[in-house]
Design an enzyme around this catalytic site. Structure first.
Site, mmCIF file in Angstrom:
data_model
loop_
_atom_site.group_PDB
_atom_site.id
_atom_site.type_symbol
_atom_site.label_atom_id
_atom_site.label_comp_id
_atom_site.label_asym_id
_atom_site.label_seq_id
_atom_site.Cartn_x
_atom_site.Cartn_y
_atom_site.Cartn_z
ATOM 1 N N CYS A 113 0.888 -1.363 -0.040
ATOM 2 C CA CYS A 113 -0.043 -0.072 0.179
ATOM 3 C C CYS A 113 0.878 1.517 -0.117
ATOM 4 C CB CYS A 113 -0.926 0.014 1.227
ATOM 5 S SG CYS A 113 -2.077 -1.431 1.328
ATOM 6 N N HIS A 253 -3.365 7.095 3.227
ATOM 7 C CA HIS A 253 -3.606 6.001 2.684
ATOM 8 C C HIS A 253 -5.047 5.508 3.239
ATOM 9 C CE1 HIS A 253 -3.938 1.787 1.427
ATOM 10 N NE2 HIS A 253 -3.654 1.405 2.442
ATOM 11 N N ASN A 283 -9.921 -0.232 0.248
ATOM 12 C CA ASN A 283 -8.594 -0.009 0.422
ATOM 13 C C ASN A 283 -8.150 -0.384 -0.993
ATOM 14 O OD1 ASN A 283 -5.716 -0.541 0.680
ATOM 15 N ND2 ASN A 283 -5.967 -1.395 2.516
HETATM 16 N N1 ACO Z 1 -18.221 -9.011 9.109
HETATM 17 C C1 ACO Z 1 -18.636 -9.335 10.444
HETATM 18 N N2 ACO Z 1 -17.685 -9.713 11.272
HETATM 19 C C2 ACO Z 1 -16.373 -9.813 11.058
HETATM 20 C C3 ACO Z 1 -16.076 -9.539 9.647
HETATM 21 C C4 ACO Z 1 -16.882 -9.195 8.836
HETATM 22 N N3 ACO Z 1 -16.198 -8.756 7.727
HETATM 23 N N4 ACO Z 1 -14.674 -9.641 9.866
HETATM 24 C C5 ACO Z 1 -14.195 -10.129 10.914
HETATM 25 N N5 ACO Z 1 -15.219 -10.136 11.863
HETATM 26 C C6 ACO Z 1 -15.603 -10.556 13.083
HETATM 27 C C7 ACO Z 1 -14.229 -11.426 13.750
HETATM 28 O O1 ACO Z 1 -14.495 -12.723 13.249
HETATM 29 C C8 ACO Z 1 -14.248 -11.246 15.249
HETATM 30 O O2 ACO Z 1 -15.445 -11.987 15.857
HETATM 31 P P1 ACO Z 1 -15.167 -12.761 17.334
HETATM 32 O O3 ACO Z 1 -14.605 -11.578 18.205
HETATM 33 O O4 ACO Z 1 -16.437 -13.547 17.507
HETATM 34 O O5 ACO Z 1 -13.666 -13.346 16.937
HETATM 35 C C9 ACO Z 1 -14.765 -9.771 15.244
HETATM 36 O O6 ACO Z 1 -15.401 -9.442 13.913
HETATM 37 C C10 ACO Z 1 -13.743 -8.758 15.392
HETATM 38 O O7 ACO Z 1 -12.656 -8.830 14.705
HETATM 39 P P2 ACO Z 1 -11.390 -8.066 14.741
HETATM 40 O O8 ACO Z 1 -10.349 -8.647 13.620
HETATM 41 O O9 ACO Z 1 -10.854 -7.896 16.037
HETATM 42 O O10 ACO Z 1 -12.077 -6.731 14.000
HETATM 43 P P3 ACO Z 1 -10.902 -5.270 14.236
HETATM 44 O O11 ACO Z 1 -11.819 -4.402 15.082
HETATM 45 O O12 ACO Z 1 -9.624 -5.420 14.487
HETATM 46 O O13 ACO Z 1 -11.236 -4.856 12.752
HETATM 47 C C11 ACO Z 1 -10.129 -4.855 10.659
HETATM 48 C C12 ACO Z 1 -10.673 -5.485 11.552
HETATM 49 C C13 ACO Z 1 -11.293 -3.954 9.928
HETATM 50 C C14 ACO Z 1 -9.629 -5.779 9.421
HETATM 51 C C15 ACO Z 1 -9.013 -4.034 11.263
HETATM 52 O O14 ACO Z 1 -8.074 -4.994 12.098
HETATM 53 C C16 ACO Z 1 -8.095 -3.368 10.344
HETATM 54 O O15 ACO Z 1 -8.577 -2.350 9.662
HETATM 55 N N6 ACO Z 1 -6.980 -3.530 10.139
HETATM 56 C C17 ACO Z 1 -5.971 -2.936 9.549
HETATM 57 C C18 ACO Z 1 -5.857 -3.220 7.900
HETATM 58 C C19 ACO Z 1 -4.848 -2.428 7.140
HETATM 59 O O16 ACO Z 1 -4.557 -1.283 7.647
HETATM 60 N N7 ACO Z 1 -4.280 -2.839 5.976
HETATM 61 C C20 ACO Z 1 -3.491 -1.996 5.381
HETATM 62 C C21 ACO Z 1 -2.467 -2.443 4.634
HETATM 63 S S1 ACO Z 1 -3.026 -3.624 3.656
HETATM 64 C C22 ACO Z 1 -1.930 -3.974 2.376
HETATM 65 O O17 ACO Z 1 -0.966 -3.348 2.482
HETATM 66 C C23 ACO Z 1 -2.378 -4.790 1.268
#
Ligand code: ACO
Length: 355
Positions: A113, A253, A283
């Protein structure tokens, strides 16, 4: 001193829109979860006949037209992408051919990214050194082809798109004022396409195990990204000899609205100085910063003399920050502000192009 000024800009978003409700029909998710956790409402998905080259060419043609530069005058085409047409050859070479950039060198650059910021810094260096005068820098991704559409933790986050800027050598003040690039390979496994490289060459087993698709440890990446985006912003500002208050527009980003809001809170950056378009595109990895920059300019947020801080974070881990002074007249864009994207318009014909 030679400065690398942005004289042309363009972007391309495929016309197919996939909403959060559309995703809820594929995996166990819902609009409310996706919007509150990420800020994403919809994303664009490339049509089957679109390629990383064709999307790049659409964005690049607008950038060249805005600047009024004949493609034959291009010295170099850099394509930042982690979703190239092929592992071999480089996408930049087919892009250059399709554009008619017959005197240009070309190479791809992979920093996930953060790729556009790495490519922007690299292109600027070629101009500052005096080696080249016209460099096209493209950030482009078709991430939809690398998503596991059964994995709700990743498939809701990403989208497809392309953004391009033309950098031209000039004695006029402006362009890149300060830059910082960062990498930390301890994050290698946190965002990864596990197979298809030398560690796990493609095999029936790797395909069956979906190892050619993106995997991500979301919460680990989230914590690291939130900290590193702030540090990269500060490092770029230090390099430019500026402070947060000197910046007129922040182009982060677009990975997660909560990450952007967290950096805003950390530095006290108001909303009117923070360009956000994640709701429309998700993203788009290396395309995210140039697409946001192009839309920020098109929506009247960036004026000649403004200082813009672009910051990205991505797989690797990688990160980058760049402070630029914008010099071009936004009215030079081909279409009215807000319409200068290719969204919804028919795809430009690539007839005769070597793609
Ligand atoms: N819909 C519903 N529930 C979901 C989904 C979904 N799409 N995805 C995950 N959940 C659930 C999980 O299973 C988990 O359930 P559990 O508590 O029963 O286990 C719960 O939601 C919480 O999951 P988390 O992963 O802890 O959620 P979080 O609040 O961390 O959000 C997210 C997840 C949005 C992916 C976040 O971690 C994020 O944005 N991370 C950074 C991504 C990023 O910046 N990427 C940049 C680089 S990418 C690149 O370079 C190609």
């Amino acid at each position: 001193m030679t400065n690398a000024l942005i004289t042309g800009w363009g972007m391309y978003a495929p016309s197919r829109v996939m909403t959060n409700d559309d995703l809820a029909e594929l995996v166990d998710t819902n609009d409310e979860w996706i919007v509150t956790r990420t800020g994403i409402r919809e994303r664009r998905i490339a049509a089957d006949d679109e390629t990383t080259t064709s999307m790049s060419v659409n964005a690049a043609r607008d950038a060249l037209a805005v600047a009024g530069l004949d493609p034959a005058e291009l010295d170099l085409v850099i394509v930042a992408t982690c979703t190239p047409d092929y592992p071999l050859p480089a996408t930049s070479v087919t892009v250059a051919s399709a554009l008619g950039a017959r005197h240009a060198a070309g190479f791809d650059l992979q920093a996930a990214c953060s790729g556009f910021l790495y490519a922007y810094a690299t292109g600027s260096s070629f101009l500052a050194s005096g080696m080249y005068r016209n460099v096209l820098v493209i950030g482009v991704e078709i991430l939809s082809r690398f998503l596991d559409w059964t994995d709700r933790s990743t498939c809701v986050l990403f989208g497809d798109g392309a953004g391009a800027v033309l950098l031209q050598a000039s004695d006029q003040h402006g362009g890149l004022l300060g830059v910082d690039l960062f990498s930390d390979g301890t994050g290698c496994e946190a965002i990864i396409v596990p197979a298809g490289g030398t560690v796990r060459p493609a095999s029936v087993e790797t395909v069956e195990a979906r190892q050619h698709k993106i995997r991500m440890l979301g919460s680990e990446v989230y914590k690291y990204a939130t900290r590193q985006m702030g540090e990269s912003a500060l490092a770029a500002l230090r390099n430019a000899g500026l402070t947060v208050d000197d910046i007129d527009q922040f182009v982060f980003h677009q990975a997660n609205l909560r990450i952007i809001n967290s950096v805003q809170r950390q530095f006290g950056i108001p909303d009117d100085k923070t360009f956000v378009n994640i709701a429309k595109y998700g993203n788009t990895s290396a395309a995210s910063v140039p697409m946001a920059l192009v839309e920020a300019v098109g929506s009247g947020r960036v004026h000649p003399g403004d200082r813009v801080l672009m910051v990205a974070f991505g797989g690797g881990y990688t990160a980058g920050g760049a402070v630029i002074e914008w010099t071009a007249d936004p009215a030079r864009a081909l279409l009215a502000p807000g319409e200068q994207t290719r969204m919804g318009r028919p795809q430009q014909s690539l007839a005769g192009a070597a793609v």
